[in-house]
Design a protein around this motif. Structure first.
Motif, PDB file in Angstrom:
ATOM      1  N   GLY A  75       0.780  -1.228   0.000  1.00 29.54           N
ATOM      2  CA  GLY A  75       0.000   0.000   0.000  1.00 29.54           C
ATOM      3  C   GLY A  75       0.816   1.285   0.000  1.00 29.54           C
ATOM      4  O   GLY A  75       0.264   2.365  -0.109  1.00 29.54           O
ATOM      5  N   ASP A  76       2.117   1.193   0.163  1.00 28.88           N
ATOM      6  CA  ASP A  76       2.968   2.384   0.190  1.00 28.88           C
ATOM      7  C   ASP A  76       4.330   1.996  -0.342  1.00 28.88           C
ATOM      8  O   ASP A  76       4.885   0.986   0.107  1.00 28.88           O
ATOM      9  N   PRO A  77       4.910   2.643  -1.296  1.00 28.31           N
ATOM     10  CA  PRO A  77       4.528   3.867  -1.990  1.00 28.31           C
ATOM     11  C   PRO A  77       3.512   3.618  -3.100  1.00 28.31           C
ATOM     12  O   PRO A  77       3.038   2.495  -3.282  1.00 28.31           O
ATOM     13  N   LEU A  78       3.227   4.670  -3.872  1.00 26.84           N
ATOM     14  CA  LEU A  78       2.304   4.561  -4.993  1.00 26.84           C
ATOM     15  C   LEU A  78       2.934   5.148  -6.242  1.00 26.84           C
ATOM     16  O   LEU A  78       3.862   5.939  -6.173  1.00 26.84           O
ATOM     17  N   GLU A  79       2.413   4.725  -7.375  1.00 28.03           N
ATOM     18  CA  GLU A  79       2.980   5.137  -8.669  1.00 28.03           C
ATOM     19  C   GLU A  79       1.942   5.916  -9.459  1.00 28.03           C
ATOM     20  O   GLU A  79       0.789   5.492  -9.575  1.00 28.03           O
ATOM     21  N   VAL A  80       2.363   7.052  -9.993  1.00 31.94           N
ATOM     22  CA  VAL A  80       1.508   7.863 -10.856  1.00 31.94           C
ATOM     23  C   VAL A  80       2.255   8.184 -12.138  1.00 31.94           C
ATOM     24  O   VAL A  80       3.478   8.228 -12.155  1.00 31.94           O
ATOM     25  N   ARG A  81       1.502   8.384 -13.202  1.00 33.74           N
ATOM     26  CA  ARG A  81       2.087   8.766 -14.484  1.00 33.74           C
ATOM     27  C   ARG A  81       1.771  10.243 -14.708  1.00 33.74           C
ATOM     28  O   ARG A  81       0.613  10.640 -14.768  1.00 33.74           O
ATOM     29  N   VAL A  82       2.815  11.048 -14.796  1.00 32.79           N
ATOM     30  CA  VAL A  82       2.685  12.482 -15.058  1.00 32.79           C
ATOM     31  C   VAL A  82       3.294  12.733 -16.424  1.00 32.79           C
ATOM     32  O   VAL A  82       4.503  12.576 -16.601  1.00 32.79           O
ATOM     33  N   GLY A  83       2.470  13.083 -17.383  1.00 35.45           N
ATOM     34  CA  GLY A  83       2.960  13.215 -18.756  1.00 35.45           C
ATOM     35  C   GLY A  83       3.382  11.842 -19.251  1.00 35.45           C
ATOM     36  O   GLY A  83       2.610  10.901 -19.233  1.00 35.45           O
ATOM     37  N   ARG A  84       4.651  11.707 -19.641  1.00 41.36           N
ATOM     38  CA  ARG A  84       5.171  10.404 -20.090  1.00 41.36           C
ATOM     39  C   ARG A  84       6.109   9.794 -19.073  1.00 41.36           C
ATOM     40  O   ARG A  84       6.832   8.848 -19.379  1.00 41.36           O
ATOM     41  N   THR A  85       6.106  10.326 -17.848  1.00 36.82           N
ATOM     42  CA  THR A  85       7.016   9.855 -16.799  1.00 36.82           C
ATOM     43  C   THR A  85       6.248   9.175 -15.682  1.00 36.82           C
ATOM     44  O   THR A  85       5.213   9.681 -15.242  1.00 36.82           O
ATOM     45  N   ASN A  86       6.736   8.042 -15.223  1.00 39.25           N
ATOM     46  CA  ASN A  86       6.157   7.385 -14.054  1.00 39.25           C
ATOM     47  C   ASN A  86       6.925   7.834 -12.822  1.00 39.25           C
ATOM     48  O   ASN A  86       8.152   7.794 -12.806  1.00 39.25           O
ATOM     49  N   VAL A  87       6.181   8.252 -11.800  1.00 37.97           N
ATOM     50  CA  VAL A  87       6.764   8.777 -10.568  1.00 37.97           C
ATOM     51  C   VAL A  87       6.267   7.933  -9.403  1.00 37.97           C
ATOM     52  O   VAL A  87       5.089   7.617  -9.319  1.00 37.97           O
ATOM     53  N   VAL A  88       7.174   7.582  -8.504  1.00 38.10           N
ATOM     54  CA  VAL A  88       6.821   6.822  -7.311  1.00 38.10           C
ATOM     55  C   VAL A  88       7.071   7.714  -6.097  1.00 38.10           C
ATOM     56  O   VAL A  88       8.173   8.225  -5.915  1.00 38.10           O
ATOM     57  N   ILE A  89       6.019   7.904  -5.285  1.00 38.26           N
ATOM     58  CA  ILE A  89       6.140   8.734  -4.082  1.00 38.26           C
ATOM     59  C   ILE A  89       5.460   8.050  -2.906  1.00 38.26           C
ATOM     60  O   ILE A  89       4.631   7.157  -3.090  1.00 38.26           O
ATOM     61  N   ARG A  90       5.822   8.488  -1.714  1.00 42.34           N
ATOM     62  CA  ARG A  90       5.214   7.936  -0.504  1.00 42.34           C
ATOM     63  C   ARG A  90       3.755   8.381  -0.391  1.00 42.34           C
ATOM     64  O   ARG A  90       3.379   9.448  -0.849  1.00 42.34           O
ATOM     65  N   LYS A  91       2.972   7.561   0.273  1.00 46.46           N
ATOM     66  CA  LYS A  91       1.561   7.863   0.464  1.00 46.46           C
ATOM     67  C   LYS A  91       1.391   9.159   1.258  1.00 46.46           C
ATOM     68  O   LYS A  91       0.493   9.960   0.989  1.00 46.46           O
ATOM     69  N   GLN A  92       2.256   9.384   2.234  1.00 50.32           N
ATOM     70  CA  GLN A  92       2.202  10.585   3.061  1.00 50.32           C
ATOM     71  C   GLN A  92       2.418  11.845   2.216  1.00 50.32           C
ATOM     72  O   GLN A  92       1.757  12.859   2.421  1.00 50.32           O
ATOM     73  N   GLU A  93       3.330  11.782   1.257  1.00 48.25           N
ATOM     74  CA  GLU A  93       3.562  12.918   0.358  1.00 48.25           C
ATOM     75  C   GLU A  93       2.399  13.088  -0.617  1.00 48.25           C
ATOM     76  O   GLU A  93       2.013  14.207  -0.937  1.00 48.25           O
ATOM     77  N   ALA A  94       1.854  11.978  -1.086  1.00 46.40           N
ATOM     78  CA  ALA A  94       0.739  12.031  -2.030  1.00 46.40           C
ATOM     79  C   ALA A  94      -0.500  12.648  -1.395  1.00 46.40           C
ATOM     80  O   ALA A  94      -1.317  13.259  -2.085  1.00 46.40           O
ATOM     81  N   ALA A  95      -0.631  12.519  -0.089  1.00 47.48           N
ATOM     82  CA  ALA A  95      -1.788  13.085   0.608  1.00 47.48           C
ATOM     83  C   ALA A  95      -1.777  14.611   0.594  1.00 47.48           C
ATOM     84  O   ALA A  95      -2.798  15.243   0.857  1.00 47.48           O
ATOM     85  N   THR A  96      -0.642  15.214   0.267  1.00 48.56           N
ATOM     86  CA  THR A  96      -0.550  16.676   0.244  1.00 48.56           C
ATOM     87  C   THR A  96      -0.872  17.261  -1.128  1.00 48.56           C
ATOM     88  O   THR A  96      -0.894  18.478  -1.271  1.00 48.56           O
ATOM     89  N   VAL A  97      -1.122  16.422  -2.122  1.00 49.45           N
ATOM     90  CA  VAL A  97      -1.415  16.883  -3.481  1.00 49.45           C
ATOM     91  C   VAL A  97      -2.923  16.742  -3.747  1.00 49.45           C
ATOM     92  O   VAL A  97      -3.477  15.662  -3.607  1.00 49.45           O
ATOM     93  N   LEU A  98      -3.576  17.847  -4.101  1.00 44.26           N
ATOM     94  CA  LEU A  98      -4.997  17.825  -4.427  1.00 44.26           C
ATOM     95  C   LEU A  98      -5.179  17.687  -5.926  1.00 44.26           C
ATOM     96  O   LEU A  98      -4.516  18.370  -6.710  1.00 44.26           O
ATOM     97  N   VAL A  99      -6.095  16.793  -6.311  1.00 44.17           N
ATOM     98  CA  VAL A  99      -6.328  16.470  -7.715  1.00 44.17           C
ATOM     99  C   VAL A  99      -7.804  16.662  -8.039  1.00 44.17           C
ATOM    100  O   VAL A  99      -8.679  16.315  -7.248  1.00 44.17           O
ATOM    101  N   GLU A 100      -8.070  17.213  -9.213  1.00 41.27           N
ATOM    102  CA  GLU A 100      -9.435  17.330  -9.738  1.00 41.27           C
ATOM    103  C   GLU A 100      -9.652  16.158 -10.685  1.00 41.27           C
ATOM    104  O   GLU A 100      -8.940  16.028 -11.671  1.00 41.27           O
ATOM    105  N   LEU A 101     -10.597  15.297 -10.362  1.00 42.39           N
ATOM    106  CA  LEU A 101     -10.829  14.091 -11.166  1.00 42.39           C
ATOM    107  C   LEU A 101     -11.431  14.427 -12.513  1.00 42.39           C
ATOM    108  O   LEU A 101     -12.275  15.313 -12.632  1.00 42.39           O
ATOM    109  N   ASN A 102     -11.013  13.695 -13.538  1.00 36.87           N
ATOM    110  CA  ASN A 102     -11.615  13.766 -14.873  1.00 36.87           C
ATOM    111  C   ASN A 102     -12.592  12.619 -14.983  1.00 36.87           C
ATOM    112  O   ASN A 102     -12.284  11.493 -14.646  1.00 36.87           O
TER     113      ASN A 102
END
Length: 103
Positions: A75-102
């Motif tokens: 369950g920790d860390p998690l992977e996101v794709r930003v543009g053409r790059t895959n980024v892996v960050i900790r869940k604690q850091e990801a909780a600080t980023v707000l996202v608007e769902l499509n």
């Protein structure tokens, strides 16, 4: 899904024009609460200092689109794709980023 209607009126050359505007509810959610396959737009960061700078350096910049790829097996860390790059960050850091769902 309409959130509410309101009218905006203005006067131009002695005529009154009214236009109806519709507000839509925008779903903002923490990056850490997304599910695999969810796509969205980064709205803002709630972090400060070195963590904020690290997230920006990794490409998690406001107004960038991203796709949630997967959680690690525990369950920790998690992977996101930003543009053409895959980024892996900790869940604690990801909780600080707000996202608007499509949808």
């Amino acid at each position: 899904m309409g959130f509410g209607n309101f009218y905006r009126c203005y006067i131009q050359l002695q005529w009154v024009y009214c236009a109806q505007f519709v507000q839509y509810a925008v779903m903002k959610i923490e990056l850490s609460k997304l599910k695999p396959g969810d796509k969205g737009l980064i709205v803002s960061h709630q972090s400060q200092g070195a963590i904020r700078q690290r997230l920006l350096d990794l490409g998690l910049i406001p107004e960038m689109t991203l796709e949630f790829v997967r959680y690690a097996p525990m369950g920790d860390p998690l992977e996101v794709r930003v543009g053409r790059t895959n980024v892996v960050i900790r869940k604690q850091e990801a909780a600080t980023v707000l996202v608007e769902l499509n949808n």
